[in-house]
Structures are given as C-alpha cells and as structure tokens.
Design a protein around this motif. Structure first.
Motif, PDB file in Angstrom:
ATOM      1  N   LYS A 327       0.757  -1.231  -0.154  1.00  0.00           N
ATOM      2  CA  LYS A 327      -0.027   0.306   0.023  1.00  0.00           C
ATOM      3  C   LYS A 327       0.847   1.260   0.047  1.00  0.00           C
ATOM      4  CE  LYS A 327      -3.949  -2.137   2.083  1.00  0.00           C
ATOM      5  NZ  LYS A 327      -3.562  -3.694   1.703  1.00  0.00           N
ATOM      6  N   ALA A 381      -3.105   4.470  -0.991  1.00  0.00           N
ATOM      7  CA  ALA A 381      -3.882   3.933   0.123  1.00  0.00           C
ATOM      8  C   ALA A 381      -4.160   5.182   1.234  1.00  0.00           C
ATOM      9  CB  ALA A 381      -3.277   2.852   0.724  1.00  0.00           C
ATOM     10  N   PHE A 382      -3.112   5.986   1.462  1.00  0.00           N
ATOM     11  CA  PHE A 382      -2.928   7.057   2.474  1.00  0.00           C
ATOM     12  C   PHE A 382      -2.215   8.312   1.887  1.00  0.00           C
ATOM     13  CE2 PHE A 382      -2.709   2.748   4.738  1.00  0.00           C
ATOM     14  CZ  PHE A 382      -3.958   2.996   5.398  1.00  0.00           C
ATOM     15  N   LYS A 399      -4.799  11.036   5.718  1.00  0.00           N
ATOM     16  CA  LYS A 399      -6.033  10.793   4.859  1.00  0.00           C
ATOM     17  C   LYS A 399      -6.338   9.314   4.636  1.00  0.00           C
ATOM     18  CE  LYS A 399      -7.996  13.740   2.228  1.00  0.00           C
ATOM     19  NZ  LYS A 399      -8.995  14.232   2.941  1.00  0.00           N
ATOM     20  N   ASP A 400      -7.094   8.558   4.769  1.00  0.00           N
ATOM     21  CA  ASP A 400      -7.456   7.356   4.604  1.00  0.00           C
ATOM     22  C   ASP A 400      -8.163   7.468   3.055  1.00  0.00           C
ATOM     23  OD1 ASP A 400      -8.745   4.568   3.995  1.00  0.00           O
ATOM     24  OD2 ASP A 400      -8.125   4.340   6.095  1.00  0.00           O
ATOM     25  N   ASN A 403     -11.432   4.797   3.106  1.00  0.00           N
ATOM     26  CA  ASN A 403     -12.691   5.345   3.770  1.00  0.00           C
ATOM     27  C   ASN A 403     -13.101   6.711   3.824  1.00  0.00           C
ATOM     28  OD1 ASN A 403     -12.554   2.771   4.830  1.00  0.00           O
ATOM     29  ND2 ASN A 403     -11.244   3.342   6.445  1.00  0.00           N
ATOM     30  N   THR A 405     -11.675   9.135   5.082  1.00  0.00           N
ATOM     31  CA  THR A 405     -11.575   9.910   6.404  1.00  0.00           C
ATOM     32  C   THR A 405     -10.084  10.606   6.953  1.00  0.00           C
ATOM     33  OG1 THR A 405     -10.933   7.996   7.709  1.00  0.00           O
ATOM     34  CG2 THR A 405     -13.238   8.458   7.426  1.00  0.00           C
ATOM     35  N   GLN A 406     -10.169  11.436   7.797  1.00  0.00           N
ATOM     36  CA  GLN A 406      -8.649  11.960   7.857  1.00  0.00           C
ATOM     37  C   GLN A 406      -8.728  12.344   9.386  1.00  0.00           C
ATOM     38  OE1 GLN A 406      -8.834  15.566   5.301  1.00  0.00           O
ATOM     39  NE2 GLN A 406      -8.818  16.860   7.059  1.00  0.00           N
ATOM     40  N   LEU A 418       0.855   4.231  10.870  1.00  0.00           N
ATOM     41  CA  LEU A 418       0.885   3.477   9.853  1.00  0.00           C
ATOM     42  C   LEU A 418       0.923   1.971   9.489  1.00  0.00           C
ATOM     43  CD1 LEU A 418       2.322   6.298   7.436  1.00  0.00           C
ATOM     44  CD2 LEU A 418       0.025   5.495   7.284  1.00  0.00           C
ATOM     45  N   ILE A 421      -2.276   0.226  10.934  1.00  0.00           N
ATOM     46  CA  ILE A 421      -3.181   0.371   9.891  1.00  0.00           C
ATOM     47  C   ILE A 421      -2.931  -0.715   8.790  1.00  0.00           C
ATOM     48  CG2 ILE A 421      -4.264   1.522   8.095  1.00  0.00           C
ATOM     49  CD1 ILE A 421      -3.771   3.954  10.045  1.00  0.00           C
ATOM     50  N   GLN A 422      -1.606  -0.609   8.383  1.00  0.00           N
ATOM     51  CA  GLN A 422      -1.071  -1.532   7.248  1.00  0.00           C
ATOM     52  C   GLN A 422      -1.286  -3.000   7.772  1.00  0.00           C
ATOM     53  OE1 GLN A 422       0.288  -0.688   3.981  1.00  0.00           O
ATOM     54  NE2 GLN A 422       1.436   1.107   4.333  1.00  0.00           N
ATOM     55  N   GLU A 425      -4.952  -4.201   7.403  1.00  0.00           N
ATOM     56  CA  GLU A 425      -5.473  -4.578   6.293  1.00  0.00           C
ATOM     57  C   GLU A 425      -4.777  -5.486   5.325  1.00  0.00           C
ATOM     58  OE1 GLU A 425      -6.102  -0.865   4.309  1.00  0.00           O
ATOM     59  OE2 GLU A 425      -7.222   0.144   6.034  1.00  0.00           O
TER      60      GLU A 425
END
Length: 426
Positions: A327, A381-382, A399-400, A403, A405-406, A418, A421-422, A425
């Motif tokens: 990502k 991805a971000f 920022k995602d 989704n 979102t931020q 990060l 998150i990675q 996912e």
C-alpha cells in the motif's frame, strides 16, 4: 518515432505486478522443493545448441538468432537447458555438488513468426535436476510443475505424459514409424515428408489435421520399450498417483529436441487455442551431460512459457492480487518548509518502517487539488499532508483514501500508526 522490434513486448508498470507475483510465487515453491537459482548468459556459442538440440530440429534449422564475429559464431539462447548443462560441466558442479537441483527465469529468443503466445523474445520459468537416473526425481519434477500451476491460479490444464524409452528404444521406435508411415507419405504435409527422413519423431507432434489423423490411426503401443524403461515409466505413473497429480498418458507425445529420452510430459491448456496449447513441457535428457563433455549423469527438467501463463490466467478468473500489492503512502508538502520536513518523513517511512512511499514534490503541480488527483492516479492508500499548521503543531494530516476519512497524527507516532493500519488491512 522508434517502435519495438516485431515479436517483442514492452512490460509496462501496470503489468509488472502480475509478473512479480508469478516470479515471487515461483521462488517460494522452488525453495520449498530445495531448488537453487542459476543465471546463465543470454548468448552462447552456436555449436552448443547445434550439438544439444540436434542439427535437424526446427530451432537449429530456422529459429536461432545467430551473431557472427570474425571466425566466431554465437547465438541468443533459444532455450535454457543446454546453457545450464554447459554451466554444470564447465564449472565442474558434478564434482563439487553432485546431484543438483536448479531453477531459472529469464528471456529466450527464437526467430519465428510472431503470433498469440509466441514471441521472438519470450520468457521462461524452468528447473533442471541433474545427477539422478531414478524415477523418483521424475515424479518430483512433474509434481513440482503441478504445484506451481496451482499456486499461480491456473485452472483447467492437462498434464500429458509419455515415455520415449532409452536410446535403443528410440531407435526401435524410429524404425517402427518408418515402416508404418512408408505407405502413407502421400497424405502427410510437406514438413512431415521432410521429417520422415530427418527427424521422424516430430511427425507425431505435427499440428496439421491430416497428419494428426494419420498419427492417431498408427496405434503406437509399448512394444518398442525395453523392460527397464517399462518399469521406469510404471514407477513414475504410480508415484504421480500417490502424489494425487492428475495426468493423461498420451502415446504420441514426443518432444521436438534430440536430447529427450524416457519420461516426457507437456502441460496443455485449452484456453491457448488448438494450435499452440502448451503452457510448458519437459522430460528426461540422460545423455546430454556426457554429450557436452561432462560425466554420465541422468537429468530431467521442464519450463513454462511466462507469456502463456499470463494468457491462461486471463482465460480464467483474474487472481486476487490486491492483497499482495504494497500500500502506497503519498506525502503532500505545502510550502518550502514542508518540503524539507517531508524528506524527514519519507526517510523514516522508507528506511526504518519499510513502508512504500512517494511525494508530490517529485511531480509537477503544487496545488493540493492536483496533488490529491495524482495520489488517486497512483492508487495511494494513504495521504500525508504537511503544511505550516502541521509543522507548528508537530503533526501531520493523515487521509485514508478508501474510507474518505482524515485525522491529525503526531509526528512521533506516524510510523507506528501507519504500521498498525497496514497490518490490519494486509
């Protein structure tokens, strides 16, 4: 404007992901089977292929790219086995390693008419096991080919299996075919009429419908095989049954190169069309090591055509690659001070966190809107946005992209955030 040479192909960035996936899968499976990688030159002495493949084969007669320089003659390699055996002999690997299991990947070259699944520069994945005459390695190599295809995601293929027998058996088969085909020469195509005297086994492999019909009525049995070769083939079949590898015995299956003997096999796929349906092929070549100046050594191998694998995958459901693609994190600095800070961020992401990352500072257009558009084009991805406000607050805006979102993330906790998150996912 220059264009690529006919029969060659550019592999563009949006296509290399699948190539890397297949290469990576291949390396993992070969490692599981304890095969080591070997890399040989793209160019060899022409005589190497003349001697190993056979002067009468179509590759030697029509398809090699020859380079002549003064008194020397070189050829771009049309296949991998001869080069690997040459390396085995030249580097005395029989003395230092003995039985050796090798794999390779890379381009091959043949000067033939370009068509679907057949290029002048094409790529192969293959392996060679050198130093054993036993049928156990035959079973392993065929099972390995089957395992690779399953891991690639290729479906609906058939493993066709046959034995040519030993050198004496092949001579007996040649004589048998000459007798059976003598009164049928008028119905053969021009190429097969020539093969009758030059390389009669190739008639069994002809794709011409009239020739195939004649071959199918020859009723080739096993009477040309000696007891040892019959026993060897029975062992191979029983071993594949134990390994639950599906195969179909095809008595007319031959390989077009002179060095093959005993076990031969071909992986066929209907999605490639009736004329060029082979995904890959292989077999034993027990006399080749000695023929090229080495010791007596049994050997077997196979290769897949990379481009044909891709065609087979296209004809089935596309494999899920998304989970294997790293990502991308895209850093957007707003202003000169932010650009300097983005270098620190990128260094931390790439070096210590091993996170795939890029920055809008590398691309034209300085506005946030154009940078966000570029992030979307790159499949980020971000996105990390850093401007004067973020610098004052010692944080970034994260920022995602999926989704929408931020959130504000402290600079000190960015890599950890990060990474979590990675991990979730992946």
């Amino acid at each position: 404007m220059f264009k690529k040479v006919p029969g060659t192909k550019d592999i563009l960035p949006d296509q290399t992901g699948l190539w890397q996936k297949i290469e990576g899968t291949s390396r993992k499976i070969f490692a599981i089977y304890n095969y080591s990688e070997i890399r040989t030159p793209f160019i060899e002495e022409t005589a190497l292929f003349n001697r190993s493949l056979g002067e009468s084969t179509e590759i030697v007669q029509k398809q090699m790219f020859i380079i002549k320089r003064d008194e020397d003659s070189y050829a771009l390699r049309p296949e991998g086995t001869a080069s690997i055996v040459r390396a085995y002999v030249e580097n005395s690997l029989d003395k230092t390693k003995g039985f050796l299991k090798l794999y390779y990947m890379g381009p091959m070259f043949r000067a033939e008419r370009p068509q679907k699944g057949r290029l002048r520069q094409f790529n192969q994945i293959g392996c060679e096991a050198i130093g054993s005459y036993g049928p156990d390695i035959d079973v392993e190599v065929i099972a390995l080919a089957d395992a690779l295809l399953k891991r690639y995601g290729v479906k609906d293929y058939t493993i066709a299996l046959n034995t040519l027998g030993c050198a004496q058996d092949k001579k007996t088969l040649n004589d048998l075919l000459k007798n059976k085909l003598e009164d049928k020469l008028g119905g053969l195509c021009d190429d097969c009429k020539d093969r009758y005297s030059r390389n009669i086994l190739r008639i069994l492999d002809c794709k011409n419908e009239a020739c195939r019909d004649i071959v199918n009525h020859l009723q080739i049995g096993r009477e040309h095989l000696c007891p040892d070769c019959k026993a060897h083939f029975e062992y191979v079949k029983q071993g594949l049954d134990v390994m639950k590898v599906d195969y179909k015995v095809m008595p007319t299956l031959v390989r077009g190169l002179d060095y093959y003997n005993r076990t031969v096999f071909e992986i066929k796929h209907s999605g490639l069309g009736p004329q060029q349906d082979a995904l890959g092929a292989g077999g034993r070549y027990d006399g080749l090591v000695k023929e090229l100046g080495g010791p007596e050594a049994g050997a077997i191998g196979f290769s897949f055509g990379f481009e044909r694998l891709l065609l087979a995958l296209e004809s089935a459901a596309a494999p899920d690659q998304a989970k294997d693609i790293p990502k991308l994190v895209y850093v957007i600095p707003l202003g000169e001070a932010a650009k300097k800070q983005s270098l620190v961020i990128l260094s931390g992401l790439r070096d210590s966190a091993a996170i795939v990352s890029d920055t809008s500072a590398n691309y034209s257009g300085n506005s946030l809107k154009s940078a966000m558009r570029k992030a979307g084009d790159l499949g980020a991805a971000f996105v990390i946005i850093i401007g004067d406000d973020e610098i004052r607050g010692n944080c970034v805006t994260l920022k995602d992209m999926a989704n929408k979102t931020q959130e504000k993330v402290p600079m000190a906790g960015l890599k950890e955030k990060l990474g979590i998150i990675q991990q979730k996912e992946s």
